[in-house]
Write a protein that holds these residues in place. Structure first.
Motif, PDB file in Angstrom:
ATOM      1  N   ASP A  20     -48.072  98.774 -42.813  1.00  0.00           N
ATOM      2  CA  ASP A  20     -46.876  98.641 -43.653  1.00  0.00           C
ATOM      3  C   ASP A  20     -47.162  97.633 -44.760  1.00  0.00           C
ATOM      4  O   ASP A  20     -47.678  96.558 -44.490  1.00  0.00           O
ATOM      5  CB  ASP A  20     -45.718  98.158 -42.752  1.00  0.00           C
ATOM      6  N   THR A  21     -46.823  97.995 -45.996  1.00  0.00           N
ATOM      7  CA  THR A  21     -47.048  97.022 -47.083  1.00  0.00           C
ATOM      8  C   THR A  21     -45.753  96.534 -47.738  1.00  0.00           C
ATOM      9  O   THR A  21     -45.783  95.599 -48.524  1.00  0.00           O
ATOM     10  CB  THR A  21     -47.920  97.608 -48.217  1.00  0.00           C
ATOM     11  N   ASN A  22     -44.621  97.198 -47.450  1.00  0.00           N
ATOM     12  CA  ASN A  22     -43.401  96.784 -48.168  1.00  0.00           C
ATOM     13  C   ASN A  22     -42.332  96.250 -47.225  1.00  0.00           C
ATOM     14  O   ASN A  22     -41.147  96.191 -47.577  1.00  0.00           O
ATOM     15  CB  ASN A  22     -42.856  97.939 -49.023  1.00  0.00           C
ATOM     16  N   ASP A  24     -40.833  97.248 -44.428  1.00  0.00           N
ATOM     17  CA  ASP A  24     -39.747  98.008 -43.792  1.00  0.00           C
ATOM     18  C   ASP A  24     -40.117  98.415 -42.364  1.00  0.00           C
ATOM     19  O   ASP A  24     -39.386  99.163 -41.720  1.00  0.00           O
ATOM     20  CB  ASP A  24     -39.358  99.242 -44.633  1.00  0.00           C
ATOM     21  N   ILE A  26     -42.476 100.294 -41.396  1.00  0.00           N
ATOM     22  CA  ILE A  26     -43.047 101.654 -41.323  1.00  0.00           C
ATOM     23  C   ILE A  26     -44.295 101.696 -42.206  1.00  0.00           C
ATOM     24  O   ILE A  26     -44.262 101.227 -43.353  1.00  0.00           O
ATOM     25  CB  ILE A  26     -42.008 102.693 -41.805  1.00  0.00           C
ATOM     26  N   GLY A  27     -45.346 102.246 -41.683  1.00  0.00           N
ATOM     27  CA  GLY A  27     -46.585 102.336 -42.450  1.00  0.00           C
ATOM     28  C   GLY A  27     -46.402 103.170 -43.705  1.00  0.00           C
ATOM     29  O   GLY A  27     -45.466 103.965 -43.815  1.00  0.00           O
ATOM     30  N   ASP A  28     -47.299 102.988 -44.668  1.00  0.00           N
ATOM     31  CA  ASP A  28     -47.150 103.698 -45.942  1.00  0.00           C
ATOM     32  C   ASP A  28     -48.526 103.977 -46.551  1.00  0.00           C
ATOM     33  O   ASP A  28     -49.544 103.506 -46.051  1.00  0.00           O
ATOM     34  CB  ASP A  28     -46.247 102.903 -46.899  1.00  0.00           C
ATOM     35  N   MET A  73     -40.466 106.725 -48.503  1.00  0.00           N
ATOM     36  CA  MET A  73     -40.808 105.751 -47.459  1.00  0.00           C
ATOM     37  C   MET A  73     -42.317 105.499 -47.408  1.00  0.00           C
ATOM     38  O   MET A  73     -42.773 104.400 -47.088  1.00  0.00           O
ATOM     39  CB  MET A  73     -40.331 106.360 -46.139  1.00  0.00           C
TER      40      MET A  73
END
Ligand code: NOJ
Ligand code: CA
Length: 528
Positions: A20-22, A24, A26-28, A73
């Motif tokens: 996850d970078t942002n 939330d 959840i991975g992205d 997302m």
């Protein structure tokens, strides 16, 4: 030139759970890009990324509402372009998940299709009148709940087919417009530089054209999966499936160097038909799931290899997989003691291996408390052990609170053992599972026999399995101890040890037998 995917190693990423970078939880896609150096150092060749398309997430992305975009997302199309570009700079290929059997019920095509019987997209999905006496048109059942695969639509007073959730209506590939549009989706991604596709439940796409009932399964018992009440002769692997395979392959071959991997779970004699023929090729790699669905037991594993080798036509290239996002992780199924042995086998047996993210660390299934369950399959069939959340937990990068996966509490809990089983800890330990996997991959790359050589069984006993991979000029031997006790393998003459599963610094030359701890293995080379 040999195709890259024959000698290559596929690494499956479940994008929700990689990085996850942002913030939330959840991975992205930027998370995957951020971790490309790790993957390049590991030495894998191609990244298969599970669905990252816009989706209402009824089945975590396997319900696609736009095939040619990225879910916000996960990022944007620009993020995907960047990922492809940065991966290619590191010699990593990108394989996307292509979901042809069904879309989301929120896909604009389905919204149109269900709006009226004379809508131009009506026939893009599979609509049917009730059976003559009322009720669903036939006995087909959905894979996830064991109830009818037909859902009644009040507005237009017909049923539509959904092989999975009712939120996943099946597309009608017999309609040429559907076909053309879905094949253009392939071109869309290949034009952006994608190197191949893993095709979701490819063998279910063409159903029996007469919609005949499936046969009752006489062996079904209480406690078995509900959908197994019926055989599936009319809903999967029907004779027409080869048409679909060939449509897809034709588009694939408009481009250079792309690979098609089909998801299907079939006995070998049926599986090999999905390679097609030399004149009419189909999948490059119809997935071989036999290790996932049968015990990690010496005779079973050897027999799987021998029967697969015997069933493969000479133009067909094998493939193997130990874990994926749908089945218990290998280290949990076979026991953590077998994790290295499994990896050693996967990366040395003949064929393209697919590694599931985290298996290189020895990640195990994670128990998910009922209140945290996410997977619709578990929610629809509680307690049968079908839920897939335990194998989809965050990648374990380091020992920090959320394992370096995210700044916040992730969508699924991090494993309890993440403090000790993680990339940072294992990179610092030359005798870790990760260090072993990395050495194994590096060695494989230096030995053509391990990548592309032929296979022959050398020896088997109740505990030992030894085989040879060979080319005209190179012989490499692999020995696996499936037993829990130490044992000695006596090769034919002196050998050089190239790699040992539990010793980062093994003795170089062995004259009189290779000592193996329980669940240990080695790669050796005969000294002529
Ligand atoms: C197979 C996929 O691997 C699984 O995760 C998904 O739920 C079904 N196909 C339906 O698309
Ligand atoms: Ca995120």
């Amino acid at each position: 030139m040999t195709e890259w995917w024959k000698s290559g190693i596929v690494y499956q990423i479940y994008p929700r759970s990689f990085q996850d970078t942002n913030g939330d939880g959840i991975g992205d896609l930027p998370g995957i890009t951020q971790r490309l150096d790790y993957l390049a150092d590991l030495g894998v060749t191609a990244l298969w990324i599970s669905p990252m398309y816009p989706s209402p997430m009824a089945d975590f992305g396997y319900d696609v509402s736009n095939y040619i975009d990225v879910h916000p997302m996960f990022g944007t199309l620009a993020d995907m372009d960047k990922l492809i570009e940065e991966a290619h700079q590191r010699d990593l290929r990108i394989i996307l998940d292509y979901v042809p059997n069904h879309s989301s019920h929120q896909h604009p095509w389905f919204l149109e299709s269900r709006s009226s019987r004379d809508n131009p997209k009506r026939d893009w999905y599979i609509w049917h009148d009730p059976a003559p006496g009322g009720g669903p048109p036939n006995n087909w059942i959905s894979r996830f709940d064991g109830d009818s695969a037909w859902e009644w639509d009040e507005t237009t007073e017909q049923y539509y087919l959904h092989s999975f959730l009712k939120e996943q209506p099946d597309l009608n590939w017999r309609n040429p417009e559907v076909r053309e549009t879905m094949l253009d989706v392939v071109r869309f991604w290949y034009d952006r530089g994608v190197d191949g596709l893993r095709v979701d439940v490819s063998y279910r796409v063409m159903k029996d054209p007469a919609f005949r009932d499936n046969p009752i399964n006489p062996d079904w018992r209480e406690g078995m999966e509900p959908y197994q009440r019926l055989g599936e002769t009319m809903t999967k692997n029907t004779p027409d499936i080869h048409m679909f395979n060939r449509w897809l392959r034709a588009v694939n071959d408009e481009y250079d160097d792309r690979v098609l991997i089909g998801e299907m779970n079939l006995p070998y004699e049926k599986l090999v038909a999905h390679y097609g023929s030399v004149r009419e090729p189909e999948f490059h790699l119809p997935f071989n799931f036999h290790l996932v669905f049968s015990p990690w037991e010496v005779n079973n594993v050897r027999q799987l290899v021998e029967s697969y080798e015997a069933a493969l036509p000479d133009y067909a290239w094998p493939n193997w997989v130990l874990s994926n996002h749908d089945q218990p992780r290998f280290a949990t199924r076979a026991g953590i003691d077998n994790a290295r042995l499994g990896m050693l086998f996967l990366l040395t047996v003949r064929g393209t291996p697919t590694i599931y993210y985290g298996d290189e660390l020895g990640m195990e299934n994670v128990d998910i408390p009922p209140e945290l369950v996410q997977d619709p399959w578990e929610l629809l069939t509680p307690g049968l052990g079908l839920g897939r959340d335990p194998v989809r937990t965050p990648m374990q990068w380091d020992g920090s609170t959320h394992a370096g996966f995210s700044e916040v509490s992730p969508w699924l809990p991090v494993a309890n053992n993440a403090q000790s089983v993680n990339v940072a800890v294992e990179q610092a330990d030359p005798n870790s599972m990760l260090a072993f996997t990395q050495r194994l991959i590096a060695l494989r790359k230096t030995l053509p026999a391990l990548q592309l050589g032929d296979y022959r069984t050398l020896e088997t006993s109740d505990v030992l399995y030894a085989f040879e991979r060979f080319t005209k000029s190179e012989r490499v031997q692999v020995v696996l101890n499936f037993g829990a006790d130490s044992t000695t393998w006596k090769p034919d003459g002196a050998v050089k040890i190239l790699l040992a599963s539990h010793d980062p610094d093994p003795p170089a030359t062995i004259q009189d037998g290779v000592e193996l701890l329980g669940h240990a293995g080695a790669i050796v080379q005969p000294l002529e």
